[in-house]
Design an enzyme around this catalytic site. Structure first.
Site, PDB file in Angstrom:
ATOM      1  N   GLU A  39      -2.964  -4.895  -3.057  1.00 31.97           N
ATOM      2  CA  GLU A  39      -3.460  -5.797  -4.096  1.00 31.97           C
ATOM      3  C   GLU A  39      -3.460  -5.112  -5.460  1.00 31.97           C
ATOM      4  O   GLU A  39      -3.073  -5.713  -6.463  1.00 31.97           O
ATOM      5  CB  GLU A  39      -4.887  -6.271  -3.762  1.00 31.97           C
ATOM      6  CG  GLU A  39      -5.021  -6.989  -2.436  1.00 31.97           C
ATOM      7  CD  GLU A  39      -5.344  -6.063  -1.271  1.00 31.97           C
ATOM      8  OE1 GLU A  39      -6.005  -6.527  -0.330  1.00 31.97           O
ATOM      9  OE2 GLU A  39      -4.942  -4.879  -1.285  1.00 31.97           O
ATOM     10  N   GLU A  53       0.164   5.204   0.704  1.00 32.50           N
ATOM     11  CA  GLU A  53      -0.781   6.242   1.107  1.00 32.50           C
ATOM     12  C   GLU A  53      -0.389   7.596   0.534  1.00 32.50           C
ATOM     13  O   GLU A  53       0.742   7.809   0.109  1.00 32.50           O
ATOM     14  CB  GLU A  53      -0.837   6.331   2.640  1.00 32.50           C
ATOM     15  CG  GLU A  53      -1.438   5.099   3.267  1.00 32.50           C
ATOM     16  CD  GLU A  53      -1.497   5.170   4.775  1.00 32.50           C
ATOM     17  OE1 GLU A  53      -2.134   4.279   5.355  1.00 32.50           O
ATOM     18  OE2 GLU A  53      -0.910   6.087   5.385  1.00 32.50           O
ATOM     19  N   ASN A  81       0.832  -1.196   0.000  1.00 38.05           N
ATOM     20  CA  ASN A  81       0.000   0.000   0.000  1.00 38.05           C
ATOM     21  C   ASN A  81       0.875   1.257   0.000  1.00 38.05           C
ATOM     22  O   ASN A  81       1.972   1.272   0.552  1.00 38.05           O
ATOM     23  CB  ASN A  81      -1.007   0.004   1.160  1.00 38.05           C
ATOM     24  CG  ASN A  81      -0.389  -0.060   2.539  1.00 38.05           C
ATOM     25  OD1 ASN A  81       0.543  -0.806   2.788  1.00 38.05           O
ATOM     26  ND2 ASN A  81      -0.933   0.725   3.455  1.00 38.05           N
ATOM     27  N   CYS A  93     -10.656  -3.616  -4.464  1.00 36.09           N
ATOM     28  CA  CYS A  93      -9.654  -4.631  -4.834  1.00 36.09           C
ATOM     29  C   CYS A  93     -10.315  -5.957  -5.181  1.00 36.09           C
ATOM     30  O   CYS A  93      -9.832  -6.687  -6.049  1.00 36.09           O
ATOM     31  CB  CYS A  93      -8.632  -4.801  -3.717  1.00 36.09           C
ATOM     32  SG  CYS A  93      -7.457  -3.420  -3.668  1.00 36.09           S
ATOM     33  N   CYS A 143      -3.874   0.483  -2.867  1.00 31.74           N
ATOM     34  CA  CYS A 143      -3.866  -0.734  -2.057  1.00 31.74           C
ATOM     35  C   CYS A 143      -2.769  -1.684  -2.534  1.00 31.74           C
ATOM     36  O   CYS A 143      -2.363  -1.648  -3.696  1.00 31.74           O
ATOM     37  CB  CYS A 143      -5.208  -1.448  -2.156  1.00 31.74           C
ATOM     38  SG  CYS A 143      -6.599  -0.524  -1.467  1.00 31.74           S
TER      39      CYS A 143
END
Length: 130
Positions: free
Chosen positions: A52, A41, A39, A86, A50
């Site tokens: 994934e 941010e 991830n 996701c 994310c």
């Protein structure tokens, strides 16, 4: 290297200065190649990425478009599942029987499938393009 180890390792690279919640993901493409993501941010919440989604983007950038399994690792009391967005991204490149393994750093684990996490997934067939 197995998927769980790959997800744990890439989790350490996560950029999570706001939540402090690092997530790592490792997926195996249908070819057997492993792709990872963490991830990332952003101060303009929720504009981050994310883990994934990062792994899927790496897979596509690597010329692959089919998933066979994915592992998601995060710290916490219980394994965390992919978010709704996701899940939809996984559905774009995987089938309902896509194996999804969610794990914590201390070894707790939950195994499931995409169909169990996203029943009634929306896909190309729903758009009349499949």
């Amino acid at each position: 290297m197995d998927l769980l180890d790959a997800a744990r390792q890439v989790r350490e690279n996560a950029h999570a200065p706001y939540s402090g919640f690092k997530v790592g993901a490792a997926l195996r493409a249908e070819s057997g190649r492993i792709f990872v993501g963490c991830n990332v941010e952003n101060a303009a919440y929720p504009e981050g990425t994310c883990a994934e989604a990062g792994a899927i983007a790496a897979m596509v950038a690597g010329g692959e478009t089919g998933l066979s399994e994915i592992v998601v690792v995060a710290a916490g009391e219980v394994p965390v599942s992919p978010c709704g967005g996701c899940r939809q991204k996984l559905a774009e490149f995987g089938t309902g029987d896509l194996r999804i393994i969610m794990a914590t750093l201390d070894g707790k684990r939950r195994d499931t499938t995409l169909a169990a996490l996203l029943p009634g997934a929306f896909g190309a067939a729903d758009m009349g393009t499949a």
